[in-house]
Scaffold this motif. Sequence first.
Motif, mmCIF file in Angstrom:
data_model
loop_
_atom_site.group_PDB
_atom_site.id
_atom_site.type_symbol
_atom_site.label_atom_id
_atom_site.label_comp_id
_atom_site.label_asym_id
_atom_site.label_seq_id
_atom_site.Cartn_x
_atom_site.Cartn_y
_atom_site.Cartn_z
ATOM 1 N N PRO A 13 2.800 -15.654 0.600
ATOM 2 C CA PRO A 13 2.618 -14.699 -0.493
ATOM 3 C C PRO A 13 2.181 -13.315 -0.021
ATOM 4 O O PRO A 13 1.056 -12.907 -0.272
ATOM 5 N N ASN A 14 3.040 -12.599 0.655
ATOM 6 C CA ASN A 14 2.623 -11.266 1.096
ATOM 7 C C ASN A 14 2.909 -10.220 0.017
ATOM 8 O O ASN A 14 3.753 -10.407 -0.836
ATOM 9 N N ILE A 15 2.179 -9.135 0.091
ATOM 10 C CA ILE A 15 2.316 -8.071 -0.902
ATOM 11 C C ILE A 15 3.413 -7.130 -0.430
ATOM 12 O O ILE A 15 3.349 -6.611 0.675
ATOM 13 N N GLU A 16 4.419 -6.938 -1.270
ATOM 14 C CA GLU A 16 5.535 -6.122 -0.820
ATOM 15 C C GLU A 16 5.240 -4.640 -0.950
ATOM 16 O O GLU A 16 5.515 -3.858 -0.065
ATOM 17 N N GLU A 17 4.670 -4.239 -2.070
ATOM 18 C CA GLU A 17 4.351 -2.828 -2.238
ATOM 19 C C GLU A 17 3.151 -2.702 -3.162
ATOM 20 O O GLU A 17 2.908 -3.561 -3.984
ATOM 21 N N VAL A 18 2.434 -1.621 -2.987
ATOM 22 C CA VAL A 18 1.295 -1.365 -3.860
ATOM 23 C C VAL A 18 1.776 -0.418 -4.945
ATOM 24 O O VAL A 18 2.343 0.630 -4.666
ATOM 25 N N LYS A 19 1.547 -0.843 -6.210
ATOM 26 C CA LYS A 19 2.123 -0.063 -7.323
ATOM 27 C C LYS A 19 1.123 0.942 -7.901
ATOM 28 O O LYS A 19 -0.076 0.711 -7.863
ATOM 29 N N GLY A 20 1.632 2.010 -8.475
ATOM 30 C CA GLY A 20 0.825 3.005 -9.172
ATOM 31 C C GLY A 20 -0.134 3.708 -8.235
ATOM 32 O O GLY A 20 -1.339 3.674 -8.415
ATOM 33 N N VAL A 21 0.427 4.348 -7.230
ATOM 34 C CA VAL A 21 -0.400 4.744 -6.104
ATOM 35 C C VAL A 21 -0.916 6.177 -6.187
ATOM 36 O O VAL A 21 -0.179 7.098 -6.527
ATOM 37 N N PHE A 22 -2.204 6.352 -5.900
ATOM 38 C CA PHE A 22 -2.747 7.665 -5.569
ATOM 39 C C PHE A 22 -3.143 7.618 -4.094
ATOM 40 O O PHE A 22 -3.840 6.708 -3.671
ATOM 41 N N GLU A 23 -2.657 8.578 -3.330
ATOM 42 C CA GLU A 23 -2.878 8.522 -1.886
ATOM 43 C C GLU A 23 -3.769 9.647 -1.411
ATOM 44 O O GLU A 23 -3.730 10.749 -1.944
ATOM 45 N N PHE A 24 -4.594 9.364 -0.425
ATOM 46 C CA PHE A 24 -5.300 10.461 0.253
ATOM 47 C C PHE A 24 -5.613 10.048 1.673
ATOM 48 O O PHE A 24 -5.514 8.886 2.044
ATOM 49 N N GLU A 25 -5.989 11.043 2.464
ATOM 50 C CA GLU A 25 -6.323 10.754 3.853
ATOM 51 C C GLU A 25 -7.754 11.178 4.126
ATOM 52 O O GLU A 25 -8.192 12.221 3.660
ATOM 53 N N VAL A 26 -8.468 10.369 4.871
ATOM 54 C CA VAL A 26 -9.817 10.745 5.306
ATOM 55 C C VAL A 26 -9.980 10.292 6.748
ATOM 56 O O VAL A 26 -9.310 9.363 7.184
ATOM 57 N N PRO A 27 -10.893 10.977 7.491
ATOM 58 C CA PRO A 27 -11.166 10.474 8.838
ATOM 59 C C PRO A 27 -11.750 9.068 8.733
ATOM 60 O O PRO A 27 -12.515 8.759 7.820
ATOM 61 N N GLN A 28 -11.369 8.243 9.677
ATOM 62 C CA GLN A 28 -11.793 6.852 9.690
ATOM 63 C C GLN A 28 -13.300 6.687 9.547
ATOM 64 O O GLN A 28 -13.785 5.848 8.817
ATOM 65 N N LYS A 29 -14.046 7.545 10.286
ATOM 66 C CA LYS A 29 -15.500 7.337 10.304
ATOM 67 C C LYS A 29 -16.142 7.657 8.960
ATOM 68 O O LYS A 29 -17.172 7.083 8.620
ATOM 69 N N VAL A 30 -15.507 8.551 8.203
ATOM 70 C CA VAL A 30 -16.061 8.874 6.883
ATOM 71 C C VAL A 30 -16.027 7.644 5.990
ATOM 72 O O VAL A 30 -17.008 7.270 5.354
ATOM 73 N N LEU A 31 -14.867 6.983 5.979
ATOM 74 C CA LEU A 31 -14.721 5.795 5.156
ATOM 75 C C LEU A 31 -15.690 4.708 5.612
ATOM 76 O O LEU A 31 -16.322 4.026 4.807
ATOM 77 N N LYS A 32 -15.821 4.573 6.914
ATOM 78 C CA LYS A 32 -16.714 3.543 7.449
ATOM 79 C C LYS A 32 -18.157 3.809 7.030
ATOM 80 O O LYS A 32 -18.860 2.915 6.580
ATOM 81 N N GLN A 33 -18.560 5.101 7.164
ATOM 82 C CA GLN A 33 -19.919 5.492 6.769
ATOM 83 C C GLN A 33 -20.166 5.187 5.296
ATOM 84 O O GLN A 33 -21.191 4.637 4.934
ATOM 85 N N LEU A 34 -19.196 5.581 4.471
ATOM 86 C CA LEU A 34 -19.358 5.386 3.032
ATOM 87 C C LEU A 34 -19.586 3.912 2.711
ATOM 88 O O LEU A 34 -20.393 3.571 1.854
ATOM 89 N N ILE A 35 -18.866 3.043 3.413
ATOM 90 C CA ILE A 35 -19.022 1.610 3.164
ATOM 91 C C ILE A 35 -20.346 1.117 3.730
ATOM 92 O O ILE A 35 -21.129 0.454 3.048
ATOM 93 N N ASP A 36 -20.610 1.457 4.997
ATOM 94 C CA ASP A 36 -21.814 0.938 5.651
ATOM 95 C C ASP A 36 -23.098 1.335 4.933
ATOM 96 O O ASP A 36 -24.073 0.613 4.937
ATOM 97 N N LYS A 37 -23.083 2.544 4.324
ATOM 98 C CA LYS A 37 -24.316 3.041 3.716
ATOM 99 C C LYS A 37 -24.571 2.455 2.342
ATOM 100 O O LYS A 37 -25.626 2.673 1.758
#
Lengths: 328, 368
Positions: free
Chosen positions: B118-142
Motif C-alpha cells: 500500500p504505497n502512496i502514489e501522490e500527495v493531493k492538495g499540495v502547498f509546497e515550501f522549502e526550508v533548511p533541514q536544520k530549521v525543521l529539525k529544530q522546530l520539531i526537537d524544541k
Amino acid sequence: MSDLLPWQADTWAGLMARARDERLPHALLLTGAEGIGKRDFATRLAEALLCLRPREDGDACGECQACGLLAAGSHPDLRLVAPPEDKKVIPIDTIRAAGEFFALTSQYNGRQVAIIHPAEAMNPAAANALLKTLEEPTPGALLMLVCSQPSRLLPTIRSRCQRVAFALPEPAQALAWLRQRLPGDVDAEALLALAEGAPLAALRLNEEGGLAARQSLSRQWAGLLEGREDPLAVAAQWKPWGLTRSLQWLNSWVTDLIRLKSAGPDAAISNKDLGAQLQNIAQRLDLRALYAFLDQLTEYGRLAANNLNEQLALEDLMIAWRRSAARR
Amino acid sequence: MKFSIQRESILKPLQTITGVVERRQTLPVLSNLLLSVGNEGLSMTTTDLEVEMVARVSLEGAEAGDITLPARKLVDICKALPEGAQIDIVYDEEKERATIKSGRSRFNLTTLPVSEFPNIEEVKGVFEFEVPQKVLKQLIDKTAFAMAQQDVRYYLNGLLLEVDSGMIRTVATDGHRLAVCEHEANVSPGEKIQVILPRKGVMELARLLSEGDEPVKVMVGNNHLSVVLEEYSFTSKLIDGKFPDYQRVIPRDSDKDVTADHELLRQALVRTSILSNEKYRGIRLRLQDGLIQAQANNPEMEEAEEEIEVQYTGPRLEIGFNVSYLLEALNVIDTPNVKLALGDANSSCVMRPEGQSACTYVIMPMRL
C-alpha cells in the motif's frame, strides 16, 4: 469481489443510490439472522466505497490499486474489527485502535471504512469506547456494525447507527440459490430447514457434514431417553459442533416436540425429516418436562455469551434430558 | 529485475527506512519493503500504513522492475556481509523468489506481489515550501516533547505544524503544558495552514533530519505531509481533527518576571526532583527577592530543598509545579539564561530562552 446475493439486491441498490448522492450516514447497523450474508454485504459496500474508479453502477472496478489492495487484505483505509484469535469478545484495546484509525486521515480517496463483526461481541468497556467514535465521526468515515443479535448491543450504540435490516430470504429464492451450489444428491430443503432458512449457513453446514451428523445426534439423543446411551459420551459427540449451534438444534427439536405434543401428530414442524423420531419421543415425554428442558436451553443461550465451559454445559444438558424421561 | 550494489551504499538507507517496519505485523506485506529499479536508480519504500519512508540510491547497469522483500531479513543479510562486499539482487519471475548473491554467499528470499503493497502514489492538495533541514529539525526537537501520549483527545497525540505568511510554527501540548516554536521562512500561503502530524510520524521525521543547511521540500496535502530530502522522502498521514486554540493558553498578564541562570536552575531542579512524589512529581517554588527556594517531599516524608539565585524583585509567591514539565522545557532551551513569567499561584508559568522570542513554553501550576 463477491457476487451480490440475490435477496440483497434491493438493499444494495438503495444504499448505492444514497452513496451516489453522498447521503450515506457515518454508521450502519446491519442486522438479521446469522448466515444470510450480512458481512459479505458489508465487505462489498466497503470495496465499492474505497475503489478509486468505481463503475457506472457504483460497484468496485476490481482493477485499480485500491481494489488490488482490498483483494490482498492490505488496504490501509479498511479496518476489520473482530475478536482476537481464540477469543469470543472484542476487547476495548481493539476498539480504541479502531478509533485511532479514524483519527488519522485516509490514504487514498478520502474514505475510511471499518467493519465490526460480530458487533455483539464487544464487551461493555469496548462498546462504551466505541460510542466516542460514533459520536464524533470524522468526514468520510463509515462504520459498519454487523450484528445478528442487536438486542445485545447498548441502546446508545443502536440509536447512533442507521439500521439496515436483512430479512430471511424467501424460501424459494434461497432454495434456488442453494441448489446451484450444492451437489445434486444433497437434500437442500432439509439443509435449509436445519440452518433455519439462512442459505449461507446452510452451505457451511453442508461442508461440515451437518445433515449426517444431525441424524446420528438425534438418534443418540432419543437413545438417551431409553437409557441406551451414556450422557457424557453423547455430550462429547455434540462438542465439535459448538454450544451455540447445539443449543440451536436442540431448541428447534424441543420446539417441534412441544408442537407435536400440543397439536397432535399432524402439527406443522420444522424438522420434517426427523418426524417419525420426534413423534416417538413426544409419546414418551409430558409437556411439562419439555418446557422445563426448553427453559434450560434458553438459560444456557443467555449464559453462552459469557465464558462458559462448553463441555460442562453440554454434559449438564444431556443429563437433564435423560432425567426428563424419568420424570414422567 | 536485476542489480548489483556495494554493501555500504545500500546498508545505511536500508537501516534508515526500516525503522517504520513494525516487528509484529498483522499484514504480512507490511513487513516487506518495496524495491523498484527504474531509470533514476533504486528506490526502496517501507510503510506501516501511517508513515511511509522512501530511500533513493543511484545504480548503474541495472534491469528495471519492482518487487517486495522481507525488510528485516534484507537488512540483517546486508549487515552481516563483509565490508565492501558487492551485493547482487536478482528476481526470478517464474519462481517469484529473489536471490541475493555476494561472494560465496547466496540467499533465496520469498517475495509478495507489488500490488499488495500500500504505497502512496501522490500527495493531493499540495502547498509546497522549502526550508533548511536544520530549521525543521529544530522546530520539531524544541516542541515534540510536549505532545500527548495516547490521549483520548486524539488531536493532542501529535504536533501541529502551522504555516503562516513568512512564518512556520510547531505547537505541541498534552493539556498540562504547551510548547510553541516558530521560525521565519519564505512562505506565503493564502490563508494560515494547520495540520497535525501524528506522534509516530514526528519521531521518524526527527530521526531522518540532520543539522545540515541543505533545503528540504515540505509538501502539505489534505491527507498527508511529505518531506523530501535529497536521498529520502518521508510521508505521513495526518490527524483528522482540530487543534485547540493555543494562543489563548499563553498568559499575557504575568507580572512577575524572573531571570535565572539556565544551568543553575536545571541542576537544582534535577536534584530536588529526586525526592518528589514519584507519581505526581510535585515541587514547590517560593519566589522572593533575588531567590527561588525549591522544595519537594515524598510520601516517605523525605524532603529536598534548594536555593537558586535569580534576578527578581517584587512580591513573594508560592507556587507548585510538576517538576518533570519544568525540566523537559529546560532541557530544550539552549541559552545561558532563561526567563520565567509568573502571575499568581493559579496561573501558568511562561518560560522563554533569554533574548529569543522564537520559543515559548507554558506550564500549568499544580496545587500542592
